[in-house]
Design a protein around this motif. Structure first.
Motif, PDB file in Angstrom:
ATOM      1  N   THR A  22     -77.952 -19.509 -24.768  1.00 48.00           N
ATOM      2  CA  THR A  22     -79.042 -18.719 -24.190  1.00 48.00           C
ATOM      3  C   THR A  22     -79.233 -19.189 -22.747  1.00 48.00           C
ATOM      4  N   GLY A  23     -79.631 -18.285 -21.872  1.00 46.38           N
ATOM      5  CA  GLY A  23     -79.818 -18.645 -20.463  1.00 46.38           C
ATOM      6  C   GLY A  23     -78.524 -18.681 -19.673  1.00 46.38           C
ATOM      7  N   ALA A  24     -77.492 -17.989 -20.149  1.00 46.46           N
ATOM      8  CA  ALA A  24     -76.190 -18.020 -19.475  1.00 46.46           C
ATOM      9  C   ALA A  24     -76.208 -17.310 -18.125  1.00 46.46           C
ATOM     10  N   SER A  25     -77.188 -16.446 -17.905  1.00 47.72           N
ATOM     11  CA  SER A  25     -77.262 -15.739 -16.618  1.00 47.72           C
ATOM     12  C   SER A  25     -77.993 -16.554 -15.558  1.00 47.72           C
ATOM     13  N   TYR A  46     -70.573 -16.980 -27.408  1.00 50.06           N
ATOM     14  CA  TYR A  46     -71.499 -15.904 -27.767  1.00 50.06           C
ATOM     15  C   TYR A  46     -72.714 -16.047 -26.857  1.00 50.06           C
ATOM     16  N   ILE A  47     -72.898 -15.071 -25.973  1.00 52.28           N
ATOM     17  CA  ILE A  47     -73.903 -15.177 -24.915  1.00 52.28           C
ATOM     18  C   ILE A  47     -75.042 -14.193 -25.151  1.00 52.28           C
ATOM     19  N   LEU A  48     -76.260 -14.739 -25.243  1.00 47.80           N
ATOM     20  CA  LEU A  48     -77.448 -13.906 -25.427  1.00 47.80           C
ATOM     21  C   LEU A  48     -77.873 -13.330 -24.082  1.00 47.80           C
ATOM     22  N   VAL A  49     -77.981 -12.006 -24.002  1.00 44.87           N
ATOM     23  CA  VAL A  49     -78.361 -11.336 -22.754  1.00 44.87           C
ATOM     24  C   VAL A  49     -79.360 -10.229 -23.074  1.00 44.87           C
ATOM     25  N   ARG A  50     -80.383 -10.115 -22.237  1.00 44.22           N
ATOM     26  CA  ARG A  50     -81.400  -9.081 -22.417  1.00 44.22           C
ATOM     27  C   ARG A  50     -81.299  -8.013 -21.342  1.00 44.22           C
ATOM     28  N   THR A  51     -81.928  -6.895 -21.580  1.00 47.75           N
ATOM     29  CA  THR A  51     -82.071  -5.873 -20.552  1.00 47.75           C
ATOM     30  C   THR A  51     -83.063  -6.375 -19.506  1.00 47.75           C
ATOM     31  N   LYS A  52     -82.761  -6.149 -18.231  1.00 51.13           N
ATOM     32  CA  LYS A  52     -83.655  -6.615 -17.173  1.00 51.13           C
ATOM     33  C   LYS A  52     -83.672  -5.618 -16.021  1.00 51.13           C
ATOM     34  N   LYS A  53     -84.860  -5.150 -15.686  1.00 52.61           N
ATOM     35  CA  LYS A  53     -85.060  -4.220 -14.567  1.00 52.61           C
ATOM     36  C   LYS A  53     -84.110  -3.026 -14.641  1.00 52.61           C
ATOM     37  N   GLY A  54     -83.971  -2.485 -15.826  1.00 48.60           N
ATOM     38  CA  GLY A  54     -83.148  -1.298 -16.009  1.00 48.60           C
ATOM     39  C   GLY A  54     -81.660  -1.554 -16.121  1.00 48.60           C
ATOM     40  N   THR A  55     -81.248  -2.812 -15.997  1.00 48.29           N
ATOM     41  CA  THR A  55     -79.833  -3.169 -16.113  1.00 48.29           C
ATOM     42  C   THR A  55     -79.535  -3.559 -17.557  1.00 48.29           C
ATOM     43  N   SER A  56     -78.535  -2.933 -18.158  1.00 48.96           N
ATOM     44  CA  SER A  56     -78.218  -3.155 -19.566  1.00 48.96           C
ATOM     45  C   SER A  56     -77.632  -4.544 -19.782  1.00 48.96           C
ATOM     46  N   PRO A  57     -77.704  -5.074 -21.020  1.00 46.59           N
ATOM     47  CA  PRO A  57     -77.102  -6.370 -21.314  1.00 46.59           C
ATOM     48  C   PRO A  57     -75.613  -6.432 -20.968  1.00 46.59           C
ATOM     49  N   ILE A  87     -74.172 -10.924 -27.176  1.00 47.80           N
ATOM     50  CA  ILE A  87     -75.215 -10.812 -28.190  1.00 47.80           C
ATOM     51  C   ILE A  87     -76.454 -10.261 -27.493  1.00 47.80           C
ATOM     52  N   GLU A  88     -76.820  -9.044 -27.825  1.00 52.62           N
ATOM     53  CA  GLU A  88     -77.997  -8.435 -27.197  1.00 52.62           C
ATOM     54  C   GLU A  88     -79.261  -9.001 -27.827  1.00 52.62           C
ATOM     55  N   GLY A  89     -80.168  -9.459 -26.993  1.00 55.18           N
ATOM     56  CA  GLY A  89     -81.412 -10.027 -27.497  1.00 55.18           C
ATOM     57  C   GLY A  89     -82.323 -10.435 -26.360  1.00 55.18           C
TER      58      GLY A  89
END
Length: 501
Positions: A22-25, A46-57, A87-89
């Protein structure tokens, strides 16, 4: 010089492992991902990534690797993306916002977990900071309990999470609230209600970041017991020293923001105690320590006595803030940025009173004059607005630049001493050997290159410009001094004589 990795115990540990991050970005997250892929033959990340400011994971995952720090990895392993799984989350959502199918994959396959996701905004509303930093940590720990093949879980904290204490040992401390009570409180109240009672809740903690990271450690103590787990506490992380490239940095947090502002000629006075130790650590050494901690955690196995590692500068090799800024200014004079609007200079003041006085005359008054000229020219004034933001930023940092802490690092030293010769070279994090001059050069050069986007081909132009700015700086100083003398002789002296008579 290449290092033979065949004798590396850390490389061997990560070989064919599935790692959840988590926090890979983030800043450290990117460096961790890069080193795992470049040096260690991991099976999958396996990298957890969220949607941010309209940008998809998916788009954000791609952006993680679209930076210069990944160039070495790309050249050595062009097909590295085959080892990445998205991993979307979202750490602020219940159960990390991970869908059941993805969760099943993680529980079945993951061997190592690095939890580095956090909001590092010191002024984040308490509700949001708690959701990400505390609830997210609790949910990662609960997920780890479900993982069938987990060998190591490292929680990334901060050396300053218990900053109200002057001595910080490698142990858990009681916080004002338990993680469960804070979560219940933030769920029951809205942001406005929480803002009113936050000073009482946070007690001596200076900001929501340090406070919620302290509570996050309570979440680890409460929910991660019995796991192969450890806590890694880095101090103030600055640019890389040399791995994979010199001076890489992608943010303006902490001293990096001051250096960039000073280089641009905007920041010329700061509230800092020159004699206080600067608790700065290079990002690449920090990542090396993280990876070594994961290896050590696997050796210790499941435990109720969770080890904590304070990664801070060595007491045998300290650097004060005065020494840090002197080294930085020295580098700045060799390679000044062309976008500087004033001569490179910095005054450090510990006293709150004198800082206010100096910042008024050195920052606020010139900004007022610039805005007055802009209004006369019928343009929008903006200098005072900029300096209000700068002063707010500097005041937040002053807490950490005017006080001193005594960090114990017994566990960290044992971790370092336990590495074999190959790993001491490949995953070096020995702060006793750090050359602070080399670090200042790498950090300042990196800020110029990666933050200010200045190519080194324009260094001669920067030096020429700085020469003329220096002359202007001295002329202004002479005028100011002359005005003070005139005021003293012509106005104040007669007034004093009249009072005496």
């Amino acid at each position: 010089m290449s290092i033979d990795t065949s004798k590396s115990e850390i490389v061997s540990f990560f070989k064919d492992k599935n790692v959840f991050i988590t926090g890979a970005s983030g800043f450290l997250g990117r460096l961790l991902v890069e080193k795992l892929l470049r040096v260690c033959e991991v099976k999958k990340l396996y990298i957890l990534v969220r949607t941010k400011k309209g940008t998809s994971p998916r788009e954000r995952l791609q952006s993680i690797f679209q930076v210069q720090v990944m160039d070495k990895l790309r050249s050595l392993k062009p097909d590295f993306m085959d080892s990445i799984e998205l991993i979307e989350g979202d750490c602020s959502l219940p159960d990390l916002g991970i869908k059941a199918e993805a969760r099943a994959i993680l529980t079945e396959k993951i061997n190592v977990v690095f939890h580095g996701a956090a909001t590092v905004n010191f002024e984040e509303p308490l509700k949001k900071a708690t959701a990400i930093n505390v609830c997210g940590t609790k949910d990662v720990a609960k997920l780890c309990h479900e993982m069938k093949h987990l060998t190591a879980f490292v929680h990334v904290s901060t050396a300053f999470c218990h900053c109200p204490r002057r001595e910080i040992k490698e142990m858990f401390y009681d916080a004002p609230l338990t993680c469960d009570n804070l979560m219940k409180l933030t769920e029951a109240l809205n942001d406005e209600q929480l803002a009113k009672i936050s000073p009482t809740i946070m007690a001596e903690w200076p900001n929501t970041y340090a406070f919620t990271k302290a509570i996050a450690e309570d979440a680890i103590k409460t929910y991660a017991t019995g796991l192969p787990v450890s806590v890694f506490r880095p101090a103030i992380v600055v640019s890389t020293l040399r791995d994979p490239i010199e001076g890489w940095i992608d943010n303006l947090y902490g001293p990096s923001g001051i250096i960039a502002g000073c280089g641009a000629g905007l920041i010329r006075v700061v509230r800092v105690d020159p004699n206080v130790r600067s608790e700065l650590v290079p990002a690449d050494l920090c990542v090396n320590g993280l990876m070594a901690a994961a290896y050590k955690t696997s050796l210790l196995g499941p435990t109720n006595d969770i080890p904590i590692f304070n990664f801070t500068p060595s007491k045998e090799n300290p650097q004060t803030f005065a020494e840090f800024y002197q080294r930085t200014l020295k580098v700045g004079n060799v390679m000044p940025p062309t976008q500087a609007i004033w001569y490179l200079t910095l005054t450090e003041i510990a006293s709150p009173f004198w800082y206010i006085i100096f910042s008024f005359f050195i920052h606020t008054l010139p900004a007022f004059l610039i805005d007055a000229v802009l209004v006369i020219l019928q343009k929008k004034p903006k200098a005072l607005k900029i300096y209000r933001k700068i002063h707010k930023f500097l005041e937040v940092l002053a807490y950490f630049a005017t006080q001193q802490w005594d960090f114990q690092s017994t566990n960290l030293q044992a971790l370092l001493n336990g590495l074999n010769t190959t790993d001491r070279k490949l995953f070096d994090f020995d702060m006793k050997k750090l050359d602070w001059d080399e670090m200042a050069y790498a950090n300042s050069r990196g800020i110029r290159k990666f933050i200010m986007k200045e190519d080194e081909s324009n260094i001669p132009a920067g030096i020429r410009k700085m020469f003329y700015l220096h002359i202007l700086h001295r002329v202004v100083q002479l005028i100011a001094f002359s005005l003070v003398v005139w005021l003293t002789v012509s106005v104040l002296s007669p007034a004093l004589l009249t009072l005496i008579q």
